[in-house]
Write a protein that holds these residues in place. Structure first.
Motif, PDB file in Angstrom:
ATOM      1  N   ALA A  47     -16.971  10.676  21.039  1.00 29.86           N
ATOM      2  CA  ALA A  47     -18.411  10.366  21.061  1.00 29.86           C
ATOM      3  C   ALA A  47     -18.751   9.962  22.482  1.00 29.86           C
ATOM      4  CB  ALA A  47     -18.727   9.231  20.099  1.00 29.86           C
ATOM      5  N   GLY A  48     -20.035   9.866  22.768  1.00 25.86           N
ATOM      6  CA  GLY A  48     -20.461   9.353  24.066  1.00 25.86           C
ATOM      7  C   GLY A  48     -20.456  10.395  25.171  1.00 25.86           C
ATOM      8  N   ALA A  49     -20.275   9.918  26.398  1.00 25.45           N
ATOM      9  CA  ALA A  49     -20.418  10.784  27.573  1.00 25.45           C
ATOM     10  C   ALA A  49     -19.419  11.937  27.533  1.00 25.45           C
ATOM     11  CB  ALA A  49     -20.238   9.955  28.843  1.00 25.45           C
ATOM     12  N   GLU A  50     -18.182  11.648  27.115  1.00 28.42           N
ATOM     13  CA  GLU A  50     -17.154  12.696  27.061  1.00 28.42           C
ATOM     14  C   GLU A  50     -17.558  13.794  26.081  1.00 28.42           C
ATOM     15  OE1 GLU A  50     -14.119  13.488  28.603  1.00 28.42           O
ATOM     16  OE2 GLU A  50     -15.195  12.187  30.010  1.00 28.42           O
ATOM     17  N   ALA A  51     -18.043  13.364  24.907  1.00 30.70           N
ATOM     18  CA  ALA A  51     -18.451  14.337  23.879  1.00 30.70           C
ATOM     19  C   ALA A  51     -19.638  15.153  24.387  1.00 30.70           C
ATOM     20  CB  ALA A  51     -18.805  13.614  22.589  1.00 30.70           C
ATOM     21  N   LEU A  52     -20.543  14.473  25.087  1.00 33.27           N
ATOM     22  CA  LEU A  52     -21.724  15.173  25.619  1.00 33.27           C
ATOM     23  C   LEU A  52     -21.289  16.273  26.585  1.00 33.27           C
ATOM     24  CD1 LEU A  52     -24.869  15.198  25.722  1.00 33.27           C
ATOM     25  CD2 LEU A  52     -24.687  13.678  27.695  1.00 33.27           C
ATOM     26  N   LYS A  53     -20.319  15.927  27.433  1.00 29.73           N
ATOM     27  CA  LYS A  53     -19.834  16.885  28.419  1.00 29.73           C
ATOM     28  C   LYS A  53     -19.168  18.081  27.736  1.00 29.73           C
ATOM     29  CE  LYS A  53     -18.017  14.326  31.736  1.00 29.73           C
ATOM     30  NZ  LYS A  53     -16.777  13.714  32.246  1.00 29.73           N
ATOM     31  N   LYS A  54     -18.283  17.778  26.776  1.00 33.28           N
ATOM     32  CA  LYS A  54     -17.482  18.849  26.164  1.00 33.28           C
ATOM     33  C   LYS A  54     -18.217  19.595  25.063  1.00 33.28           C
ATOM     34  CE  LYS A  54     -13.047  16.517  26.503  1.00 33.28           C
ATOM     35  NZ  LYS A  54     -12.149  15.817  25.616  1.00 33.28           N
ATOM     36  N   ARG A  55     -19.073  18.864  24.294  1.00 34.76           N
ATOM     37  CA  ARG A  55     -19.618  19.485  23.080  1.00 34.76           C
ATOM     38  C   ARG A  55     -21.130  19.535  23.043  1.00 34.76           C
ATOM     39  NH1 ARG A  55     -15.694  16.539  18.752  1.00 34.76           N
ATOM     40  NH2 ARG A  55     -16.830  17.842  17.313  1.00 34.76           N
ATOM     41  N   GLY A  56     -21.749  19.033  24.117  1.00 40.26           N
ATOM     42  CA  GLY A  56     -23.200  19.131  24.218  1.00 40.26           C
ATOM     43  C   GLY A  56     -23.952  18.109  23.386  1.00 40.26           C
ATOM     44  N   ARG A  59       0.831  -1.197   0.000  1.00 40.81           N
ATOM     45  CA  ARG A  59       0.000   0.000   0.000  1.00 40.81           C
ATOM     46  C   ARG A  59       0.870   1.253   0.000  1.00 40.81           C
ATOM     47  NH1 ARG A  59      -4.995   0.523   1.197  1.00 40.81           N
ATOM     48  NH2 ARG A  59      -5.254  -1.326   2.464  1.00 40.81           N
ATOM     49  N   ALA A  60       0.607   2.146  -0.951  1.00 46.00           N
ATOM     50  CA  ALA A  60       1.417   3.352  -1.045  1.00 46.00           C
ATOM     51  C   ALA A  60       1.019   4.347   0.033  1.00 46.00           C
ATOM     52  CB  ALA A  60       1.241   3.967  -2.422  1.00 46.00           C
ATOM     53  N   THR A  61      -0.292   4.473   0.267  1.00 47.09           N
ATOM     54  CA  THR A  61      -0.740   5.425   1.278  1.00 47.09           C
ATOM     55  C   THR A  61      -1.532   4.666   2.340  1.00 47.09           C
ATOM     56  OG1 THR A  61      -2.716   5.782  -0.018  1.00 47.09           O
ATOM     57  CG2 THR A  61      -0.934   7.387  -0.294  1.00 47.09           C
ATOM     58  N   SER A  62      -1.540   5.228   3.549  1.00 41.08           N
ATOM     59  CA  SER A  62      -2.285   4.583   4.630  1.00 41.08           C
ATOM     60  C   SER A  62      -3.780   4.765   4.409  1.00 41.08           C
ATOM     61  CB  SER A  62      -1.919   5.237   5.957  1.00 41.08           C
ATOM     62  OG  SER A  62      -0.594   4.964   6.256  1.00 41.08           O
ATOM     63  N   LEU A  63      -4.516   3.793   4.851  1.00 38.42           N
ATOM     64  CA  LEU A  63      -5.971   3.858   4.773  1.00 38.42           C
ATOM     65  C   LEU A  63      -6.490   4.670   5.957  1.00 38.42           C
ATOM     66  CD1 LEU A  63      -8.513   2.605   3.424  1.00 38.42           C
ATOM     67  CD2 LEU A  63      -8.315   0.777   5.103  1.00 38.42           C
ATOM     68  N   ARG A  64      -7.468   5.515   5.708  1.00 38.60           N
ATOM     69  CA  ARG A  64      -8.013   6.322   6.798  1.00 38.60           C
ATOM     70  C   ARG A  64      -9.114   5.535   7.505  1.00 38.60           C
ATOM     71  NH1 ARG A  64      -6.752  11.128   8.506  1.00 38.60           N
ATOM     72  NH2 ARG A  64      -8.285  12.688   9.162  1.00 38.60           N
ATOM     73  N   VAL A  65      -9.005   5.432   8.802  1.00 36.31           N
ATOM     74  CA  VAL A  65      -9.981   4.696   9.608  1.00 36.31           C
ATOM     75  C   VAL A  65     -10.368   5.567  10.799  1.00 36.31           C
ATOM     76  CG1 VAL A  65     -10.378   2.623  11.020  1.00 36.31           C
ATOM     77  CG2 VAL A  65      -8.974   2.456   8.956  1.00 36.31           C
ATOM     78  N   THR A  66     -11.656   5.636  11.083  1.00 36.43           N
ATOM     79  CA  THR A  66     -12.119   6.413  12.229  1.00 36.43           C
ATOM     80  C   THR A  66     -11.780   5.659  13.512  1.00 36.43           C
ATOM     81  OG1 THR A  66     -13.946   7.225  10.866  1.00 36.43           O
ATOM     82  CG2 THR A  66     -14.167   7.487  13.258  1.00 36.43           C
ATOM     83  N   LEU A  67     -11.244   6.392  14.475  1.00 35.92           N
ATOM     84  CA  LEU A  67     -10.927   5.784  15.770  1.00 35.92           C
ATOM     85  C   LEU A  67     -11.762   6.477  16.841  1.00 35.92           C
ATOM     86  CD1 LEU A  67      -9.071   3.880  17.458  1.00 35.92           C
ATOM     87  CD2 LEU A  67      -7.552   5.832  17.735  1.00 35.92           C
ATOM     88  N   ILE A  68     -12.601   5.684  17.505  1.00 33.43           N
ATOM     89  CA  ILE A  68     -13.461   6.243  18.556  1.00 33.43           C
ATOM     90  C   ILE A  68     -12.982   5.662  19.891  1.00 33.43           C
ATOM     91  CG2 ILE A  68     -15.850   6.519  19.349  1.00 33.43           C
ATOM     92  CD1 ILE A  68     -16.707   5.661  16.452  1.00 33.43           C
ATOM     93  N   PRO A  69     -12.202   6.422  20.653  1.00 35.57           N
ATOM     94  CA  PRO A  69     -11.679   5.866  21.913  1.00 35.57           C
ATOM     95  C   PRO A  69     -12.793   5.455  22.875  1.00 35.57           C
ATOM     96  CG  PRO A  69     -10.490   7.855  21.300  1.00 35.57           C
ATOM     97  CD  PRO A  69     -11.679   7.761  20.382  1.00 35.57           C
ATOM     98  N   GLY A  70     -13.897   6.220  22.891  1.00 36.97           N
ATOM     99  CA  GLY A  70     -15.055   5.833  23.682  1.00 36.97           C
ATOM    100  C   GLY A  70     -14.965   6.235  25.142  1.00 36.97           C
TER     101      GLY A  70
END
Ligand code: ATP
Length: 366
Positions: free
Chosen positions: A66-75, A26-37
């Motif tokens: 995403a989740g509780a952390e996102a709710l706290k920080k971003r509503g 693979r010439a370039t890395s594949l983009r993958v979403t990472l959701i620490p949770g």
């Protein structure tokens, strides 16, 4: 998807998988979403990322809250940036997300599966040598429909003190998941598919699910098909799990039976999972946020690491995936560096380091 159609090939799941000759070219890395949770999510997903990188899986991670952390920080628990990222990548490695019991926002896990039509939840349940568990040699696969059933989220109050939850079962979704299960069984040399149900009580809904499974079974003469009522199946699973091969379940039974099966092989820290759709997949451990041990660096990272191996397989790094599984197997078999849930006293970081060094030794041997 971020990749063009001609980079993809039909894989064993009947979904699309990247065609990457083991990822070596693979010439370039594949983009993958990472959701620490939430909860233990950041600890175990970072372990999985370290292991994937050490095994040579080149991924460009798009980290999203995403989740509780996102709710706290971003509503909001499901920020638009997360949805946009998933629309682009259609691939994610995900930590568990907090879902409040009996109140609060809808389950984000359910929302993501429905929004991206990730209809097939697959959970391989396998014994590992060195792990204390009630049975040895368990090797079965739970395949759970994950877009409908009681998870449709249709609930209402008829009158104070009386509520109704609607169980939605359709022929389309039932046929699709049955075909997925039989395709999987055939391509993996599995001998049987057992549909698990309660059609003696829910004659219409579970009856329809069974009718669809039977119809699909007719197309797979090489795979044995049988049926069991869910309560009897649970009893049989805890007395003779080797009697099962591929389990085919609706959403709710699949959720419950998965945790039961995790108990057969050493607990929730051991079982990986994947949610597959026609055009993408999200990989995540079966376990939840484990708030009782969150932030203590003691969570078992194996389930998340093996979910990472499933991602590696999916994106074409089969060699790396098998190195990861082998390394996990070696560390468990040696039994020196285990987290407390496995009877040891190692931290998440120490166990991950042991797996990394096992990968190094495996690579040095080949
Ligand atoms: P949630 O509400 O997010 O589902 P929960 O605590 O109800 O959280 P789990 O997170 O699945 O459900 O945890 C159930 C039990 O299993 C807890 O005692 C937890 O500590 C344990 N557990 C879950 N995951 C792990 C892990 N990776 N390592 C060690 N123990 C774990």
């Amino acid at each position: 998807m971020a990749q063009s159609k001609n980079q993809r090939s039909e894989n064993f799941l009947g979904t699309e998988r990247l065609n990457n000759s083991n990822g070596r070219n693979r010439a370039t890395s594949l983009r993958v979403t990472l959701i620490p949770g939430d909860g233990v999510g950041p600890e175990v997903t970072s372990a999985a990322v370290r292991v994937l990188e050490a095994a040579g899986v080149h991924v460009d991670w798009d980290v999203q809250e995403a989740g509780a952390e996102a709710l706290k920080k971003r509503g909001t628990a499901i920020p638009e940036s997360l949805l946009n990222s998933l629309r682009r990548t259609r691939l994610a490695l995900k930590g568990p997300l907090e879902t409040q019991v009996g109140q609060g926002y809808r389950s984000i896990n359910v929302y993501l599966r429905k929004t991206f039509n990730l209809y097939a939840n697959l959970r391989p349940i396998r014994s590992f040598e060195g792990v204390q568990s009630p049975f040895r040699d368990v090797d079965l696969v739970v395949i759970r429909e994950s877009t409908e059933d009681l998870y449709a989220g249709i609930e209402h109050q008829v009158t104070p003190g009386v509520v109704e939850s609607v169980k939605v079962i359709t022929a389309r979704a039932s046929t699709r998941i049955a075909r997925f299960a039989f395709d999987y069984a055939r391509r993996h040399g599995r001998k049987s598919v057992t549909a698990i149900h309660k059609a003696n009580i829910m004659k219409l809904s579970d009856g329809l699910f069974l009718k669809c499974a039977r119809r699909v079974a007719n197309d797979y003469a090489d795979v044995r098909y049988d049926e069991q009522i869910v309560d009897a199946a649970c009893m049989r699973l805890v007395t003779n799990p080797r009697a099962f091969d591929v389990l085919l379940l609706e959403n709710l039974y699949g959720d419950i039976v998965s945790d039961l099966c995790a108990g057969l092989v050493g607990g929730l820290g051991m079982v990986p999972g994947a949610n597959y759709g026609q055009k993408g997949a999200i990989f995540e451990a079966v376990h939840g946020t484990a708030p009782d041990i969150a932030g203590k660096n003691v969570a078992n990272p194996v389930a998340a690491i093996l979910s990472g191996a499933m991602l590696a397989d999916y994106i074409g790094y089969q060699d790396a995936a098998s190195r990861i599984r082998q390394a996990v197997g070696e560390v468990l078999r040696a039994g020196h560096v285990l987290t407390p849930d496995l009877g040891g006293s190692a931290t998440t970081t120490q166990m991950t380091d042991a797996i990394l060094s096992a990968i190094g030794s495996i690579e040095a041997r080949v």
